[in-house]
Design an enzyme around this catalytic site. Structure first.
Site, PDB file in Angstrom:
ATOM      1  CD1 TRP A 100      67.955  -4.115   3.100  1.00 31.62           C
ATOM      2  CD2 TRP A 100      70.079  -3.226   2.933  1.00 31.62           C
ATOM      3  NE1 TRP A 100      67.875  -3.061   3.801  1.00 31.62           N
ATOM      4  CE2 TRP A 100      69.277  -2.307   3.572  1.00 31.62           C
ATOM      5  CE3 TRP A 100      71.342  -3.035   2.599  1.00 31.62           C
ATOM      6  CZ2 TRP A 100      69.718  -1.250   4.117  1.00 31.62           C
ATOM      7  CZ3 TRP A 100      71.738  -1.660   2.963  1.00 31.62           C
ATOM      8  CH2 TRP A 100      70.876  -1.064   3.784  1.00 31.62           C
ATOM      9  CB  SER A 156      70.589 -10.580   5.558  1.00 34.97           C
ATOM     10  OG  SER A 156      70.783 -10.606   4.190  1.00 34.97           O
ATOM     11  CG  HIS A 208      73.627  -1.980  10.905  1.00 35.40           C
ATOM     12  ND1 HIS A 208      73.079  -1.739  11.965  1.00 35.40           N
ATOM     13  CD2 HIS A 208      72.878  -2.740  10.109  1.00 35.40           C
ATOM     14  CE1 HIS A 208      71.611  -1.939  11.719  1.00 35.40           C
ATOM     15  NE2 HIS A 208      71.471  -2.659  10.637  1.00 35.40           N
ATOM     16  CG  PHE A 224      74.208 -19.540   6.024  1.00 36.94           C
ATOM     17  CD1 PHE A 224      73.573 -18.654   7.144  1.00 36.94           C
ATOM     18  CD2 PHE A 224      75.378 -19.217   5.571  1.00 36.94           C
ATOM     19  CE1 PHE A 224      74.129 -17.397   7.360  1.00 36.94           C
ATOM     20  CE2 PHE A 224      76.037 -17.789   5.929  1.00 36.94           C
ATOM     21  CZ  PHE A 224      75.202 -16.993   6.965  1.00 36.94           C
TER      22      PHE A 224
END
Ligand code: DLZ
Length: 161
Positions: free
Chosen positions: A29, A63, A95, A120
């Site tokens: 994405w 993700s 979302h 991360f």
């Protein structure tokens, strides 16, 4: 590391990664952004000695899937660290919040469940412009920051063993 420029760090404080093995899981994405994060992470790992045959790259759809993709890597390969790269951009619905919470919580859990670091490297921004600025733009590249963090945490773990 610096918040103004994610690519700025004291290179002298980064251990040599020549004998370390890394997994990178990257979300597709916002691919324009995540492909830059991947380029940054790869070039920074190599700059500090990591070799192509010691870096495994796997793609996941979004993700939200980073957590499970990272767990697959940790289960099926002998890695010193796993770098998770993604980009979540706020839309018109909540979302964004759920994906951010899910991936943050998921990666935190992996760090506690496995005895290796999971990094991360996820941008969570309000706009595409903000994301591009942090994926090789004016604010540097979060992929670089994630790679440096992976090397430093892997070295810390070795130090403790
Ligand atoms: C569905 C979705 C949306 C709306 N936005 C993003 C985003 O900005 N960044 C991202 O990485 N993924 C997004 N996704 C996809 C989810 O992460 C996930 O792949 C789907 O909800 C399927 O589980």
């Amino acid at each position: 590391m610096s918040t103004d420029d994610l690519s700025k760090y004291d290179a002298g404080s980064v251990p040599n990664a020549g004998d370390m093995r890394f997994g990178i899981v990257v979300a597709d994405w916002n691919q324009e952004v995540t492909s830059s994060l991947l380029r940054g992470a790869l070039s920074t790992l190599k700059k500090h000695g990591a070799t192509d045959n010691n870096i495994v790259v796997k793609h996941v759809p979004g993700s939200f899937e980073l957590t499970l993709g990272a767990q697959f890597l940790a289960e099926y390969d002998d890695l010193d660290a796993v770098i998770c790269l993604g980009c979540v951009i706020q839309g018109e619905t909540p979302h964004f919040t759920y994906i951010c919470q899910g991936v943050t919580y998921g990666i935190t859990e992996l760090n506690l469940d496995y005895n290796i670091p999971f990094i991360f490297g996820v941008l969570t921004t309000l706009t595409l412009e903000q994301a591009l600025a942090r994926a090789g733009g004016v604010h540097g590249n979060k992929g670089d920051e994630a790679a440096v963090t992976a090397i430093r945490m892997a070295a810390l773990q070795r130090e403790m063993e």
